[in-house]
Scaffold this active site. Structure first.
Site, short mmCIF file in Angstrom:
data_model
loop_
_atom_site.label_atom_id
_atom_site.label_comp_id
_atom_site.label_asym_id
_atom_site.label_seq_id
_atom_site.Cartn_x
_atom_site.Cartn_y
_atom_site.Cartn_z
N ASP A 1 104.37 96.65 58.60
CA ASP A 1 105.35 96.19 57.94
C ASP A 1 105.96 96.31 59.22
O ASP A 1 107.52 97.02 59.24
CB ASP A 1 105.73 97.32 56.94
CG ASP A 1 104.72 97.81 55.94
OD1 ASP A 1 104.54 96.99 55.59
OD2 ASP A 1 104.19 98.70 55.94
N HIS B 1 104.81 89.86 53.42
CA HIS B 1 105.40 89.73 54.48
C HIS B 1 106.40 88.87 53.90
O HIS B 1 106.88 87.70 52.81
CB HIS B 1 105.03 88.22 55.86
CG HIS B 1 103.66 88.78 56.25
ND1 HIS B 1 102.48 88.45 56.72
CD2 HIS B 1 103.27 90.29 56.29
CE1 HIS B 1 101.96 88.80 57.68
NE2 HIS B 1 102.62 89.85 57.36
P1 IMP Z 1 93.95 98.20 51.75
O1 IMP Z 1 94.35 97.42 53.31
O2 IMP Z 1 94.23 98.05 50.63
O3 IMP Z 1 92.68 99.15 51.55
O4 IMP Z 1 94.60 100.17 52.07
C1 IMP Z 1 93.94 101.30 53.05
C2 IMP Z 1 95.57 101.24 54.37
O5 IMP Z 1 95.96 100.86 54.63
C3 IMP Z 1 96.56 102.10 53.31
O6 IMP Z 1 97.10 103.12 53.84
C4 IMP Z 1 97.59 100.77 53.00
O7 IMP Z 1 98.74 101.54 52.63
C5 IMP Z 1 97.28 100.17 54.60
N1 IMP Z 1 97.77 98.97 54.26
C6 IMP Z 1 97.10 97.85 54.56
N2 IMP Z 1 97.72 96.72 54.50
C7 IMP Z 1 99.56 96.89 54.85
C8 IMP Z 1 100.13 96.40 54.96
O8 IMP Z 1 100.77 95.31 55.30
N3 IMP Z 1 101.73 97.23 55.57
C9 IMP Z 1 101.90 98.84 55.37
N4 IMP Z 1 100.40 99.02 55.08
C10 IMP Z 1 99.23 98.55 54.20
#
Ligand code: IMP
Length: 423
Positions: A13, A41
């Site tokens: 982010d 995005h």
């Molecule tokens: P997952 O990628 O859905 O398995 O989530 C794993 C961790 O990565 C969690 O803490 C999510 O909030 C974080 N996360 C995954 N993608 C993003 C993103 O695009 N922005 C911020 N945090 C992310």
């Protein structure tokens, strides 16, 4: 630069979408190399908000886009995203190429993730719930289905039935949850393949040909360095490698072809989901930044945790990614403060910590050491050249660059395309 990479240098982010959108204007091809629709995005075109999750942000500039082999793809989501963009006048269909080697996210991945997060209880990762982790697990365990498996109906039948049999056992016996109907899933996948079939190919050749013919290719990272499965705050990470090193494997090109690496960093820090965050501020302060910064997850809508800029984090990212230049985003959100703390070091048991620790237990014992910089308390959102920024804002930006060891070449001061300063 023929091959430029944009990576997130914090916990995701960072405003990569805005940075990619800026650089995509001068690119011929935009390529995603990892992750899935856990990314989000956001780009504003005038008063219209676009949030892309799977399709590279470059599509908003009308550029051809590639979904690379390192990605995990939920074709239902892709179909929805394509439909939404096309209905708003963004051409997608002819601009999209999908790697036959990318893995599929299937309904059982989301069901298993939901159950796993429940099972973890207090130790839940706080995932986005999009099936990302279980899909990458299957890839590593060599039982995943790839996009290319949809092409041959016999292969699809065999692989799908085998996979569903195993997953249903898991869902029923371990989690006691409803199972998946393989025939229905087969039918859905065939329909999706009928729609996307022509876009599926060996995308590494598409990227190679573009580079060989002198085109400018932009590689769009998703998430952030501190969410990297190997170098992030494990286990509170995503299941892929957002690092620039993954561009080669995830897009299928030689690492020698990469020319330039841009790191996106917010002028402060945010994080979504659980896990350590040394410079996190108390909620009353976070609230002051949340609204002006739009600090709500673009995938899940969750309120982001907020903290001061942490040079230990971004310094680690500069080193691991080989960042040549930094794009500092959201500077305008800091316009309101008289003084702005920046974390310059960590101390643990009275000793300086030389670099950002890999181990979260060690990280938990670290105390951030702050340097306080004077604020500028004036509106930067309409400034279009670096020299017109207030002196203290210029000092703030340059101090960040000095602390992390990379020059700041771009400063973004708002959500609109023209709220961008290129140095
Ligand atoms: P997952 O990628 O859905 O398995 O989530 C794993 C961790 O990565 C969690 O803490 C999510 O909030 C974080 N996360 C995954 N993608 C993003 C993103 O695009 N922005 C911020 N945090 C992310």
């Amino acid at each position: 630069m023929p091959a430029t990479v944009v990576v997130g240098s914090q916990w995701g982010d960072e405003g990569k979408g805005r940075v990619v959108d800026l650089l995509a204007a001068d690119s011929d091809l935009v390529v995603r190399y990892q992750g899935g629709n856990n990314a989000g995005h956001t780009v504003w075109i005038g008063d219209q908000k676009f949030a892309v999750h799977l399709i590279p942000t470059g599509v908003l500039r009308g550029k051809p886009c590639v979904l690379g082999a390192g990605m995990v793809i939920d074709l239902d989501v892709l179909l929805e995203e394509e439909g939404e963009l096309e209905s708003r006048g963004i051409p997608v269909r002819g601009n999209l190429r999908i790697s036959e080697n990318a893995h599929l996210i299937l309904p059982y991945h989301k069901l298993i993730e939901e159950q796993e997060e429940k099972r973890r209880g207090k130790r839940a990762i706080g995932t986005t719930g999009r099936g990302i982790g279980p899909a990458y697990e299957d890839k590593a365990a060599r039982r995943g289905l790839r996009v290319g498996d949809l092409t041959d109906r016999q292969t699809l039948t065999d692989r799908l039935h085998d996979a569903v049999k195993y997953k249903n056992l898991l869902l029923k016996k371990i989690y006691g949850s409803p199972s998946v109907d393989p025939d229905r899933l087969y039918h859905d996948l065939v329909t999706l393949h009928d729609h996307f079939g022509e876009a599926i190919c060996d995308t590494s050749l598409v990227v190679q040909e573009a580079l060989d013919s002198g085109q400018r290719v932009l590689f769009e990272g998703a998430h952030g360095t501190l969410l990297d499965i190997d170098w992030g705050t494990y286990p509170y990470v995503t299941s892929s490698n957002p690092l620039s090193g993954e561009v080669a494997a995830g897009a299928g090109i030689s690492p020698k072809l990469i020319d330039h690496i841009v790191g996106a960093a917010k002028a402060y820090t945010t994080r979504v989901g659980a896990g350590p965050f040394p410079t996190e501020t108390e909620e009353s302060l976070a609230q002051k930044m949340r609204e002006p910064g739009g600090e709500f997850g673009s995938t899940t809508g969750r309120a982001r945790r907020i903290g001061w800029f942490d040079a230990m984090v971004v310094r680690k990212s500069v080193r691991l990614n080989g960042i040549d230049a930094l794009a500092i985003t959201h500077l305008d959100v800091l316009d309101q403060f008289d003084e702005i703390p920046v974390c310059v070091a960590y101390r643990c048991d009275g000793k300086d910590v030389p670099s950002f620790p890999n181990d979260i237990a060690r990280l938990a014992g670290c105390e951030p050491i702050y340097e306080t910089l004077p604020g500028w308390t004036s509106d930067t959102s309409k400034v279009t050249s670096f020299s017109d920024l207030p002196d203290n804002a210029q000092r703030y930006v340059d101090r960040i660059g000095d602390l992390v060891g990379a020059p700041v070449t771009h400063v973004l001061v708002g959500r609109e395309r023209d709220q961008s300063i290129v140095r």
